[in-house]
Design a protein around this motif. Sequence first.
Motif, PDB file in Angstrom:
ATOM      1  N   GLU A 163      45.559  42.785  46.958  1.00  9.00           N
ATOM      2  CA  GLU A 163      45.743  42.588  45.526  1.00  9.00           C
ATOM      3  C   GLU A 163      45.073  41.304  45.051  1.00  9.00           C
ATOM      4  O   GLU A 163      44.723  40.442  45.865  1.00  9.00           O
ATOM      5  N   ALA A 164      44.924  41.235  43.711  1.00  7.97           N
ATOM      6  CA  ALA A 164      44.418  40.016  43.065  1.00  7.97           C
ATOM      7  C   ALA A 164      44.979  39.999  41.644  1.00  7.97           C
ATOM      8  O   ALA A 164      45.598  40.963  41.177  1.00  7.97           O
ATOM      9  N   VAL A 165      44.741  38.891  40.973  1.00  7.19           N
ATOM     10  CA  VAL A 165      45.184  38.752  39.577  1.00  7.19           C
ATOM     11  C   VAL A 165      43.954  38.469  38.720  1.00  7.19           C
ATOM     12  O   VAL A 165      43.183  37.543  39.016  1.00  7.19           O
ATOM     13  N   LEU A 166      43.786  39.278  37.683  1.00 11.46           N
ATOM     14  CA  LEU A 166      42.730  39.006  36.699  1.00 11.46           C
ATOM     15  C   LEU A 166      43.336  38.165  35.586  1.00 11.46           C
ATOM     16  O   LEU A 166      44.379  38.508  35.017  1.00 11.46           O
ATOM     17  N   ARG A 167      42.679  37.071  35.260  1.00  8.45           N
ATOM     18  CA  ARG A 167      43.175  36.171  34.230  1.00  8.45           C
ATOM     19  C   ARG A 167      42.085  35.898  33.197  1.00  8.45           C
ATOM     20  O   ARG A 167      40.893  36.033  33.474  1.00  8.45           O
ATOM     21  N   ASP A 168      42.556  35.475  32.026  1.00 10.93           N
ATOM     22  CA  ASP A 168      41.649  35.121  30.957  1.00 10.93           C
ATOM     23  C   ASP A 168      41.266  33.651  31.065  1.00 10.93           C
ATOM     24  O   ASP A 168      42.113  32.793  31.333  1.00 10.93           O
ATOM     25  N   GLU A 169      39.975  33.373  30.873  1.00  9.73           N
ATOM     26  CA  GLU A 169      39.534  31.985  30.758  1.00  9.73           C
ATOM     27  C   GLU A 169      39.940  31.499  29.374  1.00  9.73           C
ATOM     28  O   GLU A 169      39.298  31.813  28.370  1.00  9.73           O
ATOM     29  N   ILE A 170      41.059  30.762  29.294  1.00  6.81           N
ATOM     30  CA  ILE A 170      41.633  30.409  28.004  1.00  6.81           C
ATOM     31  C   ILE A 170      40.678  29.518  27.221  1.00  6.81           C
ATOM     32  O   ILE A 170      40.348  28.414  27.636  1.00  6.81           O
ATOM     33  N   GLN A 171      40.237  30.032  26.075  1.00 11.19           N
ATOM     34  CA  GLN A 171      39.441  29.261  25.137  1.00 11.19           C
ATOM     35  C   GLN A 171      40.041  29.464  23.743  1.00 11.19           C
ATOM     36  O   GLN A 171      41.156  29.989  23.601  1.00 11.19           O
ATOM     37  N   MET A 172      39.337  29.065  22.714  1.00  8.61           N
ATOM     38  CA  MET A 172      39.839  29.252  21.354  1.00  8.61           C
ATOM     39  C   MET A 172      40.068  30.736  21.084  1.00  8.61           C
ATOM     40  O   MET A 172      41.078  31.135  20.513  1.00  8.61           O
ATOM     41  N   ASP A 173      39.081  31.572  21.454  1.00  6.03           N
ATOM     42  CA  ASP A 173      39.228  33.027  21.388  1.00  6.03           C
ATOM     43  C   ASP A 173      39.294  33.534  22.815  1.00  6.03           C
ATOM     44  O   ASP A 173      38.564  33.067  23.682  1.00  6.03           O
ATOM     45  N   HIS A 174      40.158  34.508  23.071  1.00 11.14           N
ATOM     46  CA  HIS A 174      40.287  34.977  24.451  1.00 11.14           C
ATOM     47  C   HIS A 174      40.453  36.489  24.496  1.00 11.14           C
ATOM     48  O   HIS A 174      40.715  37.156  23.493  1.00 11.14           O
ATOM     49  N   ASP A 175      40.270  37.015  25.711  1.00  9.28           N
ATOM     50  CA  ASP A 175      40.417  38.443  25.949  1.00  9.28           C
ATOM     51  C   ASP A 175      41.900  38.797  26.028  1.00  9.28           C
ATOM     52  O   ASP A 175      42.739  37.988  26.426  1.00  9.28           O
ATOM     53  N   THR A 176      42.224  40.028  25.640  1.00  9.10           N
ATOM     54  CA  THR A 176      43.572  40.570  25.835  1.00  9.10           C
ATOM     55  C   THR A 176      43.438  41.867  26.603  1.00  9.10           C
ATOM     56  O   THR A 176      42.535  42.669  26.343  1.00  9.10           O
TER      57      THR A 176
ATOM     58  N   PRO B 251      38.651  55.111  22.418  1.00 15.93           N
ATOM     59  CA  PRO B 251      39.706  54.816  21.444  1.00 15.93           C
ATOM     60  C   PRO B 251      41.068  54.596  22.100  1.00 15.93           C
ATOM     61  O   PRO B 251      41.822  53.714  21.689  1.00 15.93           O
ATOM     62  N   ALA B 252      41.398  55.393  23.138  1.00 15.26           N
ATOM     63  CA  ALA B 252      42.686  55.227  23.815  1.00 15.26           C
ATOM     64  C   ALA B 252      42.758  53.879  24.519  1.00 15.26           C
ATOM     65  O   ALA B 252      43.801  53.208  24.529  1.00 15.26           O
ATOM     66  N   CYS B 253      41.644  53.471  25.115  1.00 13.66           N
ATOM     67  CA  CYS B 253      41.617  52.188  25.815  1.00 13.66           C
ATOM     68  C   CYS B 253      41.758  51.034  24.810  1.00 13.66           C
ATOM     69  O   CYS B 253      42.466  50.048  25.072  1.00 13.66           O
TER      70      CYS B 253
ATOM     71  N   ARG C 181      40.237  43.961  25.550  1.00 12.91           N
ATOM     72  CA  ARG C 181      39.607  43.737  24.252  1.00 12.91           C
ATOM     73  C   ARG C 181      39.005  42.349  24.261  1.00 12.91           C
ATOM     74  O   ARG C 181      39.680  41.360  24.528  1.00 12.91           O
ATOM     75  N   THR C 182      37.698  42.260  23.987  1.00 15.87           N
ATOM     76  CA  THR C 182      37.004  40.971  24.066  1.00 15.87           C
ATOM     77  C   THR C 182      37.087  40.222  22.742  1.00 15.87           C
ATOM     78  O   THR C 182      37.352  40.814  21.689  1.00 15.87           O
ATOM     79  N   PRO C 183      36.827  38.908  22.746  1.00 17.51           N
ATOM     80  CA  PRO C 183      36.784  38.152  21.486  1.00 17.51           C
ATOM     81  C   PRO C 183      35.735  38.674  20.523  1.00 17.51           C
ATOM     82  O   PRO C 183      35.878  38.555  19.307  1.00 17.51           O
ATOM     83  N   GLY C 184      34.657  39.263  21.053  1.00 20.04           N
ATOM     84  CA  GLY C 184      33.595  39.801  20.201  1.00 20.04           C
ATOM     85  C   GLY C 184      33.887  41.181  19.658  1.00 20.04           C
ATOM     86  O   GLY C 184      33.051  41.755  18.961  1.00 20.04           O
ATOM     87  N   GLY C 185      35.058  41.767  19.965  1.00 20.33           N
ATOM     88  CA  GLY C 185      35.432  43.068  19.420  1.00 20.33           C
ATOM     89  C   GLY C 185      35.074  44.247  20.284  1.00 20.33           C
ATOM     90  O   GLY C 185      35.237  45.397  19.864  1.00 20.33           O
ATOM     91  N   ARG C 186      34.575  44.019  21.505  1.00 22.91           N
ATOM     92  CA  ARG C 186      34.277  45.136  22.401  1.00 22.91           C
ATOM     93  C   ARG C 186      35.542  45.619  23.113  1.00 22.91           C
ATOM     94  O   ARG C 186      36.497  44.859  23.296  1.00 22.91           O
ATOM     95  N   THR C 187      35.512  46.899  23.504  1.00 23.55           N
ATOM     96  CA  THR C 187      36.555  47.467  24.355  1.00 23.55           C
ATOM     97  C   THR C 187      35.958  47.691  25.737  1.00 23.55           C
ATOM     98  O   THR C 187      34.846  48.213  25.855  1.00 23.55           O
ATOM     99  N   ALA C 188      36.696  47.285  26.773  1.00 25.97           N
ATOM    100  CA  ALA C 188      36.197  47.425  28.143  1.00 25.97           C
ATOM    101  C   ALA C 188      37.233  48.148  28.998  1.00 25.97           C
ATOM    102  O   ALA C 188      38.435  47.899  28.884  1.00 25.97           O
ATOM    103  N   LEU C 189      36.747  49.058  29.837  1.00 27.01           N
ATOM    104  CA  LEU C 189      37.573  49.682  30.871  1.00 27.01           C
ATOM    105  C   LEU C 189      37.081  49.157  32.221  1.00 27.01           C
ATOM    106  O   LEU C 189      35.924  49.369  32.589  1.00 27.01           O
TER     107      LEU C 189
END
Length: 233
Positions: free
Chosen positions: A152-165, A178-180, A203-211
């Motif tokens: 296992e591992a943990v994926l984390r966000d690089e905390i900046q002013m805008d961040h991924d969720t 759309p479901a993602c 969901r990226t700060p730039g508005g992209r959706t990623a799977l």
Amino acid sequence: MAGTITLWVFGLLCFVVAFAKEAASGAGISLPGPKSGGARVGVVAVGILALILGTAIRPQGGTPAEPAPAAGAAVSPQGAAAPGAATAAAGAGTTATAAPARPAPSPTGLAVVWTGQVGIPFEGGIDLDLTPPGRHPGFPQGIYATGFSSTEAVLRDEIQMDHDTFGLWTGQAPPSGPACADWAASHAGDSVHVKAGSLVCLRTPGGRTALIKVDSIAPADYQVEATVTLWAG
């Protein structure tokens, strides 16, 4: 209107009959008519009554009113009920109700801007707003891997002013774009535990959706190998 005229003519004839006999007798002419004064008064009274009744039943305005269309009947621009509309309304027997509007269709998909394999490292992170994804020039941006074990591992966000969720997908099959996007919005977090086979919606700060599909965990290299699909929106 015909009944009114008939009564008026009858009333006038009564006056003629009541007084014509007397006038004709003065000229030496014999005509049928009431012989006594009382009979003459009776004929005159009948004539007056006929005139009054004729006046009472005379249509007002000169034009007979048109019957109103049946309730629910369609009306043409000229004011007449449309053919067949009244019949349909009467035959229904119940008040017609509008059919419920169909629900709007859900989005059929988002535009895929990139898909491929990436390595999510411990240091520097990977920016999914870049095409192809990679380290952000100048400062850490995006997500990175940490908390490694053998499986296992943990994926984390690089905390900046805008961040991924992002959130861990729990469905049986991989989600559509759309479901993602909906999943990432409703399960927003800044870290998620993953193992080989895990699916993560982001969901990226730039508005992209990623799977992100985790292919393998490489603790010796401090890296998570994954296949990523990016949608524009």
